[in-house]
Design a protein around this motif. Sequence first.
Motif, PDB file in Angstrom:
ATOM      1  N   GLY A 234       0.822  -1.209   0.000  1.00 16.66           N
ATOM      2  CA  GLY A 234       0.000   0.000   0.000  1.00 16.66           C
ATOM      3  C   GLY A 234       0.853   1.255   0.000  1.00 16.66           C
ATOM      4  N   GLU A 235       1.939   1.244   0.761  1.00 15.34           N
ATOM      5  CA  GLU A 235       2.836   2.403   0.801  1.00 15.34           C
ATOM      6  C   GLU A 235       3.458   2.651  -0.567  1.00 15.34           C
ATOM      7  N   ALA A 236       3.937   1.580  -1.207  1.00 11.81           N
ATOM      8  CA  ALA A 236       4.580   1.712  -2.517  1.00 11.81           C
ATOM      9  C   ALA A 236       3.587   2.176  -3.588  1.00 11.81           C
ATOM     10  N   LEU A 237       2.383   1.616  -3.556  1.00  8.55           N
ATOM     11  CA  LEU A 237       1.384   1.956  -4.575  1.00  8.55           C
ATOM     12  C   LEU A 237       0.883   3.395  -4.412  1.00  8.55           C
ATOM     13  N   ALA A 238       0.699   3.828  -3.178  1.00  9.06           N
ATOM     14  CA  ALA A 238       0.272   5.208  -2.940  1.00  9.06           C
ATOM     15  C   ALA A 238       1.345   6.184  -3.401  1.00  9.06           C
TER      16      ALA A 238
END
Length: 343
Positions: A234-238
């Motif tokens: 989620g951190e990488a995609l955001a």
Amino acid sequence: MKKNITIYDIAKEANVSPATVSRVLTGNERVKPITKEKVLAIIEKYNFRPNSLARSLLFKQSKMIGIILPDINHPFFSTLVLKIEAHALSLGYTTFLCNSMNDEQIESTYLHNLVDKQVDGIIFLGGRINQVETNHALAEEMNQIMDRVPVVFVNGEMEGVDTHIVQTDEIDGITKVVDLLNNLNHQKIAFLGGESGISSHELKYNAFQHAMKNNQLPLNPDWILAEGFEIASGEALASQLLTLKNRPTAIVCVNDFVAIGVIKTLEKFDLKVPEDISVVGFDDIYLAKDFPPGITSVSQNYDQLGRTAVDVLIKRINNELAEKKITVPTRLMVRNSCQQLRE
């Protein structure tokens, strides 16, 4: 030292055969009432309880259920297993928990070990049953296992394997999420997380596409990003999403871990949830309610899902008829991570 009383001791004192004691223990009606009363009195006198091996010989059942899952650290699986274990225990069954660590070889080892331990049945979660393209060697192995013990799949299936399936209505869950965001005036909606070839991702993404179309909302391929199921995903995609000039106003996440990662990154860049971007998760894990600002999520209805899986398996163990596929409804848990988009 206190002697361990056996079925043979009971038979000797009652002056009957061990087979007669067995029939009393199994509730067989062919035992004369006076004989049954005498045997029961001696059983009560010694507080006799047959051990697990004896019970398995007497009743042809071990009263044990195996559970195979891919990752006990994931709250979806750990929460569901707690529900399964509690309901099985209430029905007189103990459970063997087998964590395969997402390894197909370990899955195979556990399957055969559980059969060797003479479990009465197996509940199977994740792993090979979540592959969109079935591995036929693994399917054949599963069929060989099912020749010996009944198996119930939860939220998965395998081509060529005819078993009982209990699943949640993930399609309806995603549909409810998109309908909610549309009613809150969001038209620019992203879908983040998951992994190609994994059924839990493909099912949700296809439902997302369909719901967006039904609501006449545009699909932007730049906002469809799949890179795992973890918080780090989620951190990488955001972070990827924030590099775009044209950004969505709402984000649908494949699960709550991804949603947590998204929220952490958005706030790192001084974007507030839900004031600047609305975020919705899936699974309603125990963290969802308490992770600020409180994540709107789709509940997998763990209690009903776990109870149903156990009930179906026990019916199969007892050679009773059970529905081949049961779908458990999901629930949308609306919290503070999404809000009406200001005009």
